[in-house]
Design an enzyme around this catalytic site. Structure first.
Site, short mmCIF file in Angstrom:
data_model
loop_
_atom_site.label_atom_id
_atom_site.label_comp_id
_atom_site.label_asym_id
_atom_site.label_seq_id
_atom_site.Cartn_x
_atom_site.Cartn_y
_atom_site.Cartn_z
N ARG A 1 -24.14 2.42 16.08
CA ARG A 1 -25.51 2.29 15.61
C ARG A 1 -25.47 1.74 14.19
NH1 ARG A 1 -26.02 2.64 20.21
NH2 ARG A 1 -27.35 4.01 21.47
N PRO B 1 -26.95 8.70 30.47
CA PRO B 1 -27.06 7.60 31.44
C PRO B 1 -27.67 6.36 30.79
CG PRO B 1 -28.15 9.60 32.25
CD PRO B 1 -27.76 9.87 30.83
N ASN C 1 -31.56 2.58 13.43
CA ASN C 1 -31.57 4.04 13.38
C ASN C 1 -31.75 4.56 11.96
OD1 ASN C 1 -30.19 3.43 16.00
ND2 ASN C 1 -30.14 5.66 16.11
N LYS D 1 -41.75 1.42 23.96
CA LYS D 1 -41.97 0.77 22.66
C LYS D 1 -42.12 -0.75 22.85
CE LYS D 1 -41.86 2.51 19.07
NZ LYS D 1 -42.91 3.21 18.26
N PHE E 1 -40.71 12.64 11.07
CA PHE E 1 -39.64 12.31 10.13
C PHE E 1 -39.99 11.10 9.25
CE2 PHE E 1 -35.54 9.65 10.21
CZ PHE E 1 -35.16 10.02 8.92
N TYR F 1 -37.76 5.26 26.81
CA TYR F 1 -38.29 5.22 25.43
C TYR F 1 -38.39 3.78 24.95
CZ TYR F 1 -38.00 5.06 20.32
OH TYR F 1 -38.20 4.73 19.00
N PHE G 1 -47.01 5.28 13.32
CA PHE G 1 -45.70 5.89 13.56
C PHE G 1 -45.74 6.80 14.80
CE2 PHE G 1 -45.63 5.31 8.92
CZ PHE G 1 -44.34 4.84 8.69
N THR H 1 -48.34 8.30 25.06
CA THR H 1 -48.51 8.13 23.61
C THR H 1 -48.10 6.73 23.16
OG1 THR H 1 -48.33 10.45 23.03
CG2 THR H 1 -47.61 8.87 21.36
N THR I 1 -38.91 -0.56 17.11
CA THR I 1 -37.50 -0.20 17.01
C THR I 1 -36.58 -1.33 17.50
OG1 THR I 1 -35.84 1.23 18.07
CG2 THR I 1 -37.91 1.01 19.21
N ASP I 2 -35.36 -1.34 16.99
CA ASP I 2 -34.37 -2.32 17.48
C ASP I 2 -34.01 -2.05 18.94
OD1 ASP I 2 -32.83 -0.01 17.16
OD2 ASP I 2 -31.32 -0.92 15.87
N GLU I 3 -34.34 -0.85 19.45
CA GLU I 3 -33.95 -0.52 20.82
C GLU I 3 -34.68 -1.39 21.85
OE1 GLU I 3 -33.27 3.59 21.74
OE2 GLU I 3 -33.09 4.09 19.63
N GLU J 1 -43.58 9.43 20.98
CA GLU J 1 -42.49 10.26 21.50
C GLU J 1 -41.25 9.43 21.23
OE1 GLU J 1 -42.40 13.24 22.63
OE2 GLU J 1 -44.56 13.60 22.65
P1 NAD Z 1 -40.68 11.84 15.05
O1 NAD Z 1 -40.45 12.23 16.47
O2 NAD Z 1 -39.97 12.57 13.97
O3 NAD Z 1 -42.24 11.92 14.72
C1 NAD Z 1 -43.24 11.48 15.60
C2 NAD Z 1 -44.56 12.07 15.13
O4 NAD Z 1 -45.60 11.55 15.99
C3 NAD Z 1 -44.62 13.59 15.22
O5 NAD Z 1 -45.15 14.13 14.03
C4 NAD Z 1 -45.56 13.86 16.39
O6 NAD Z 1 -46.29 15.07 16.27
C5 NAD Z 1 -46.46 12.63 16.33
N1 NAD Z 1 -47.11 12.32 17.62
C6 NAD Z 1 -46.50 12.25 18.83
N2 NAD Z 1 -47.42 11.96 19.77
C7 NAD Z 1 -48.61 11.82 19.14
C8 NAD Z 1 -49.92 11.49 19.58
N3 NAD Z 1 -50.20 11.27 20.86
N4 NAD Z 1 -50.90 11.43 18.65
C9 NAD Z 1 -50.63 11.67 17.34
N5 NAD Z 1 -49.43 11.99 16.88
C10 NAD Z 1 -48.41 12.06 17.77
O7 NAD Z 1 -40.37 10.30 15.01
P2 NAD Z 1 -39.76 9.38 13.84
O8 NAD Z 1 -38.30 9.36 13.97
O9 NAD Z 1 -40.40 9.72 12.55
O10 NAD Z 1 -40.28 7.95 14.33
C11 NAD Z 1 -41.53 7.42 13.87
C12 NAD Z 1 -41.73 6.04 14.46
O11 NAD Z 1 -40.65 5.19 14.10
C13 NAD Z 1 -41.78 6.03 15.99
O12 NAD Z 1 -42.78 5.14 16.39
C14 NAD Z 1 -40.41 5.52 16.40
O13 NAD Z 1 -40.45 4.85 17.63
C15 NAD Z 1 -40.09 4.58 15.25
N6 NAD Z 1 -38.67 4.40 14.97
C16 NAD Z 1 -37.86 5.47 14.71
C17 NAD Z 1 -36.53 5.27 14.40
C18 NAD Z 1 -35.61 6.42 14.06
O14 NAD Z 1 -34.41 6.21 13.87
N7 NAD Z 1 -36.10 7.65 13.92
C19 NAD Z 1 -35.99 3.97 14.39
C20 NAD Z 1 -36.83 2.90 14.67
C21 NAD Z 1 -38.18 3.12 14.95
P1 TYD Z 2 -29.98 9.22 18.73
O1 TYD Z 2 -30.00 9.90 17.41
O2 TYD Z 2 -30.53 9.95 19.91
O3 TYD Z 2 -30.68 7.80 18.55
P2 TYD Z 2 -30.77 6.55 19.58
O4 TYD Z 2 -30.34 6.98 20.93
O5 TYD Z 2 -32.23 6.28 19.52
O6 TYD Z 2 -29.92 5.49 18.99
O7 TYD Z 2 -28.47 8.83 19.08
C1 TYD Z 2 -27.71 8.01 18.22
C2 TYD Z 2 -26.37 7.79 18.88
O8 TYD Z 2 -25.70 9.05 18.98
C3 TYD Z 2 -26.44 7.25 20.29
O9 TYD Z 2 -25.32 6.41 20.53
C4 TYD Z 2 -26.32 8.49 21.16
C5 TYD Z 2 -25.37 9.35 20.34
N1 TYD Z 2 -25.53 10.81 20.52
C6 TYD Z 2 -24.40 11.59 20.83
O10 TYD Z 2 -23.27 11.07 20.99
N2 TYD Z 2 -24.58 12.93 20.98
C7 TYD Z 2 -25.80 13.52 20.85
O11 TYD Z 2 -25.88 14.77 21.05
C8 TYD Z 2 -26.93 12.71 20.50
C9 TYD Z 2 -28.29 13.33 20.34
C10 TYD Z 2 -26.74 11.36 20.34
#
Ligand code: NAD
Ligand code: TYD
Length: 349
Positions: free
Chosen positions: A215, A275, A180, A155, A11, A151, A82, A101, A126-128, A85
């Site tokens: 969030r 949980p 997020n 990180k 993404f 997760y 990026f 990973t 991530t902020d998490e 998992e």
């Molecule tokens: P995503 O799950 O959409 O994409 C992850 C990508 O990494 C996928 O294309 C996957 O194929 C690839 N990947 C997984 N394992 C791999 C490996 N071993 N080698 C090479 N490629 C691998 O994730 P995203 O939401 O785009 O997040 C990207 C980064 O941003 C992550 O590091 C995540 O922790 C961080 N992040 C995400 C968010 C969010 O809201 N989505 C917020 C803060 C930080």
């Molecule tokens: P998510 O998109 O999984 O991101 P993160 O847990 O990394 O913040 O979830 C965002 C918020 O939405 C979190 O409070 C969990 C909640 N959530 C639901 O209430 N229902 C769902 O089915 C999912 C996937 C998340």
């Protein structure tokens, strides 16, 4: 400038590559992605023939392959990591892939970057990692990591490794911690695309617990803009928070989506909680504001409207994902939760 982007088929990575090539058209981007269930080459279909874009399918844990990609003659000026998992719920089912990973993969990159003398490594965190907040306050870069899910712990472990390499070997590395993200090409297991695609299909919108978890939502293009600024001008060894200044409860997000799509609120289903669910995240972003003048350009209502429109116009994209492995995940994860919520509804009526 030659940049190796890992996880570029996911993404944020795919949005970042598109953003880079739009704003730095002479740069050479190598996308390295393992193509897990979350990786999708279709996300960058418009760039397949771009002269500045190349793709290699590889695992970031594969040290010799990573070494060959970073060594002469091709070499790289920077690595943006990026690859990860990323879904908290999946990390609660099985965390082994997350450690492999997110921790071992990051360590592999750190080692190769160190040995090959790459000029910059940007670690997308991530902020998490900070853990959960009560109703007030926000995490700054000085807040101690206190991760609650496997997760988040994976990180945080990667962040600590990066800190150790920066301290010990003067590795030119930077950590960014964003809130997020939402926007185009987000895999439909995450909250916002899950709610949009459920509403479009007239299926229940599952909210964990009381739905009042909070969030801070960051539009993915605002995130990409911050990342480019930090990649070019960030100070090595530093951490930068990147937040959206847009705190909403999950219930409010569901209501906004239903309202926008003209669907009834009766589609909302309160289901068994996750949980260890973190109650609230919020970031203090003064550092990036002061150093770069960066603030989010998109308000949440506008960004959400654009995102809803994108999912409406790209139904083929998410329907194809839902027809694959996702179906089994959805059945396993939501089946019992939604049945229990439906039974509760029948008893209450
Ligand atoms: P995503 O799950 O959409 O994409 C992850 C990508 O990494 C996928 O294309 C996957 O194929 C690839 N990947 C997984 N394992 C791999 C490996 N071993 N080698 C090479 N490629 C691998 O994730 P995203 O939401 O785009 O997040 C990207 C980064 O941003 C992550 O590091 C995540 O922790 C961080 N992040 C995400 C968010 C969010 O809201 N989505 C917020 C803060 C930080
Ligand atoms: P998510 O998109 O999984 O991101 P993160 O847990 O990394 O913040 O979830 C965002 C918020 O939405 C979190 O409070 C969990 C909640 N959530 C639901 O209430 N229902 C769902 O089915 C999912 C996937 C998340």
């Amino acid at each position: 400038m030659r940049v190796l982007v890992t996880g570029g088929a996911g993404f944020i990575g795919s949005n970042f590559i598109r953003f880079l090539l739009a704003h730095r058209p002479t740069w050479q981007i190598l996308n390295v992605d393992k193509l897990t269930y979350a990786g999708n080459l279709e996300n960058l279909k418009d760039l397949w023939d771009h002269p500045g874009y190349r793709f290699v399918q590889a695992d970031i844990c594969d040290r010799s392959l990573m070494d060959s990609l970073l060594s002469p003659p091709q070499g790289m000026d920077a690595v943006v990591n990026f690859a990860a998992e990323t879904h908290v719920d999946r990390s609660l089912e099985d965390s082994f892939g997350f450690i492999q990973t997110n921790v071992v993969g990051t360590q592999t990159l750190l080692e190769v970057v160190r040995q090959r003398g790459v000029g910059r490594l940007l670690q997308i965190s991530t902020d998490e990692v900070y853990g959960s907040l009560g109703p007030t306050g926000a995490f700054s870069e000085e807040s101690p990591p206190c991760p609650n899910s496997p997760y988040a712990a994976s990180k945080a472990a990667a962040d600590f490794l990066l800190r150790a390499y920066a301290h010990t070997y003067r590795l030119p590395a930077i950590i960014t911690r964003s809130s997020n993200n939402y926007g185009a090409y987000q895999f439909p297991e995450k909250l916002i695309p899950l709610l949009i695609t459920s509403a479009l299909a007239d299926t229940p919108l599952p909210l964990y617990g009381d739905g009042l978890y909070v969030r801070d939502w960051l539009y993915v293009e605002d995130h990409c803009r911050a990342l480019l600024q930090i990649l070019e001008s960030g100070r090595v060894g530093e951490i930068y928070n990147i937040g959206g200044s847009a705190e909403y409860t999950n219930l409010a997000v569901a209501q906004m989506i239903l309202h926008e799509l003209g669907k009834p609120e009766s589609l909302i289903a309160f289901v068994a909680d996750r949980p260890g669910h973190d109650r609230r995240y919020a970031l203090d972003c003064q550092k990036i504001q002061q150093e770069f003048g960066w603030t989010p350009e998109h308000t949440f209502p506008d960004g959400l409207r654009s995102t809803i429109r994108w999912y409406v116009e790209h139904e083929d994209w998410w329907r194809r994902i839902q027809a694959g492995e996702y179906q089994e995940y959805y059945r396993r994860h939501y089946g019992p939760r939604l049945s229990a919520a439906a039974d509760r509804g029948r008893v209450e009526r």
